[in-house]
Scaffold this active site. Sequence first.
Site, short mmCIF file in Angstrom:
data_model
loop_
_atom_site.label_atom_id
_atom_site.label_comp_id
_atom_site.label_asym_id
_atom_site.label_seq_id
_atom_site.Cartn_x
_atom_site.Cartn_y
_atom_site.Cartn_z
N TYR A 1 0.84 -1.21 0.00
CA TYR A 1 0.00 0.00 0.00
C TYR A 1 0.88 1.27 0.00
O TYR A 1 0.64 2.20 -0.78
CB TYR A 1 -0.91 -0.04 1.22
CG TYR A 1 -1.92 1.08 1.32
CD1 TYR A 1 -3.07 1.08 0.55
CD2 TYR A 1 -1.73 2.14 2.22
CE1 TYR A 1 -4.01 2.10 0.65
CE2 TYR A 1 -2.67 3.16 2.34
CZ TYR A 1 -3.81 3.13 1.55
OH TYR A 1 -4.73 4.15 1.66
N LYS B 1 1.05 4.18 -2.85
CA LYS B 1 0.68 5.56 -2.54
C LYS B 1 1.88 6.52 -2.73
O LYS B 1 1.70 7.68 -3.08
CB LYS B 1 0.12 5.65 -1.12
CG LYS B 1 -1.22 4.92 -0.95
CD LYS B 1 -2.30 5.49 -1.85
CE LYS B 1 -3.66 4.89 -1.61
NZ LYS B 1 -4.70 5.44 -2.49
P1 NAP Z 1 -13.50 2.52 0.57
O1 NAP Z 1 -14.53 2.93 1.57
O2 NAP Z 1 -13.03 1.11 0.58
O3 NAP Z 1 -14.03 2.91 -0.89
C1 NAP Z 1 -13.28 2.63 -2.03
C2 NAP Z 1 -14.21 2.43 -3.21
O4 NAP Z 1 -13.39 2.08 -4.34
C3 NAP Z 1 -15.20 1.28 -2.99
O5 NAP Z 1 -16.48 1.63 -3.46
C4 NAP Z 1 -14.59 0.16 -3.83
O6 NAP Z 1 -15.53 -0.78 -4.33
C5 NAP Z 1 -13.95 0.94 -4.97
N1 NAP Z 1 -12.94 0.13 -5.64
C6 NAP Z 1 -12.05 -0.72 -5.07
N2 NAP Z 1 -11.30 -1.32 -6.01
C7 NAP Z 1 -11.74 -0.83 -7.21
C8 NAP Z 1 -11.36 -1.09 -8.55
N3 NAP Z 1 -10.40 -1.96 -8.86
N4 NAP Z 1 -12.01 -0.43 -9.54
C9 NAP Z 1 -13.01 0.44 -9.25
N5 NAP Z 1 -13.40 0.72 -7.99
C10 NAP Z 1 -12.78 0.08 -6.98
O7 NAP Z 1 -12.20 3.41 0.72
P2 NAP Z 1 -11.99 4.89 1.33
O8 NAP Z 1 -11.59 4.74 2.74
O9 NAP Z 1 -13.13 5.79 0.98
O10 NAP Z 1 -10.67 5.31 0.53
C11 NAP Z 1 -10.72 6.02 -0.68
C12 NAP Z 1 -9.30 6.36 -1.10
O11 NAP Z 1 -8.67 7.11 -0.07
C13 NAP Z 1 -8.42 5.13 -1.33
O12 NAP Z 1 -7.54 5.37 -2.42
C14 NAP Z 1 -7.64 5.02 -0.04
O13 NAP Z 1 -6.41 4.36 -0.23
C15 NAP Z 1 -7.46 6.48 0.30
N6 NAP Z 1 -7.18 6.72 1.71
C16 NAP Z 1 -8.10 6.35 2.66
C17 NAP Z 1 -7.79 6.58 4.00
C18 NAP Z 1 -8.76 6.24 5.10
O14 NAP Z 1 -8.39 6.40 6.26
N7 NAP Z 1 -9.97 5.79 4.81
C19 NAP Z 1 -6.58 7.17 4.35
C20 NAP Z 1 -5.67 7.51 3.36
C21 NAP Z 1 -6.00 7.29 2.04
P3 NAP Z 1 -15.78 -2.14 -3.48
O15 NAP Z 1 -16.51 -1.72 -2.27
O16 NAP Z 1 -16.59 -3.00 -4.40
O17 NAP Z 1 -14.42 -2.72 -3.19
#
Ligand code: NAP
Length: 244
Positions: A153, A157
């Site tokens: 990861y 990133k």
């Molecule tokens: P999340 O709740 O898991 O949402 C991610 C979305 O992306 C889900 O709807 C997922 O679909 C979809 N997805 C996953 N793989 C995919 C693919 N191959 N093609 C198309 N869509 C796909 O994640 P989040 O927490 O909102 O995070 C969003 C972004 O912010 C990510 O890039 C994550 O790395 C980054 N981020 C998050 C955090 C945090 O604390 N939450 C911190 C730093 C960075 P499914 O549900 O079907 O898998």
Amino acid sequence: MFKDKVALVTGGGQGIGKEIALLFAREGADIAVFDLNQEALDKTIGEIKALGREGLGVPLDVSNFKEVEQAVQKVVDKFGKISILVNNAGITRDSLLLRMKEEDWDAVLNVNLKGVFNCTKAVSKIMFKEREGKIINISSIIGIRGNVGQANYAASKAGIIGFTKSVAQEFASRNIQVNAIAPGFIQTEMTAKMSEASKEMIINQIPSRRLGEKRDVADLALFLASPNSDYINGEVIRVDGGMA
Ligand code: NAP
């Protein structure tokens, strides 16, 4: 703020991506969403339409180059252009390196990094013609400081950060700005999997003494997608309550 603008948000079926899609719709943009999950997509598009904006949801895997190319064409057929791209889709497959399986490395790099390449490449052709655009890549503070159990990861990133800085220089003369957001720990479905004890441990490392809200990230995305940030390019901005 976004009258006559079209935004494409990947992974906008839930979490941070959905928050960004709805915020941009409230600001007047029409929205396309790419996501794996059809049910989540339908829900997001329904909410966008309820706000009085047009929406298009395309179920796909961002790591598939051909699927992304075809889906971007669908967006252009419907809306005529893409003004804003938010590369947000991302996954985790955590384990210590010694135990990490090859498929966990490949899956994370393919979705998180190749997905950003695929979407940016397909959308940039459209933005070049328009001679304007905003690209916002969602990285992570883990890409800046690393983390135990997240070598795949963190590499993906950190890769996004290098990609952002390079493409920002390539696209600047076409009036396209490319920036990255590095969130800290934000309350979403992704972080909901963590135990209460791990959450407590993390909160103790955050000077603001709370996890972030999705809206904290969406508000920065709004600024980076707006003309207010036209002279900001190739930048990485943390939204982490001071953690990193
Ligand atoms: P999340 O709740 O898991 O949402 C991610 C979305 O992306 C889900 O709807 C997922 O679909 C979809 N997805 C996953 N793989 C995919 C693919 N191959 N093609 C198309 N869509 C796909 O994640 P989040 O927490 O909102 O995070 C969003 C972004 O912010 C990510 O890039 C994550 O790395 C980054 N981020 C998050 C955090 C945090 O604390 N939450 C911190 C730093 C960075 P499914 O549900 O079907 O898998």
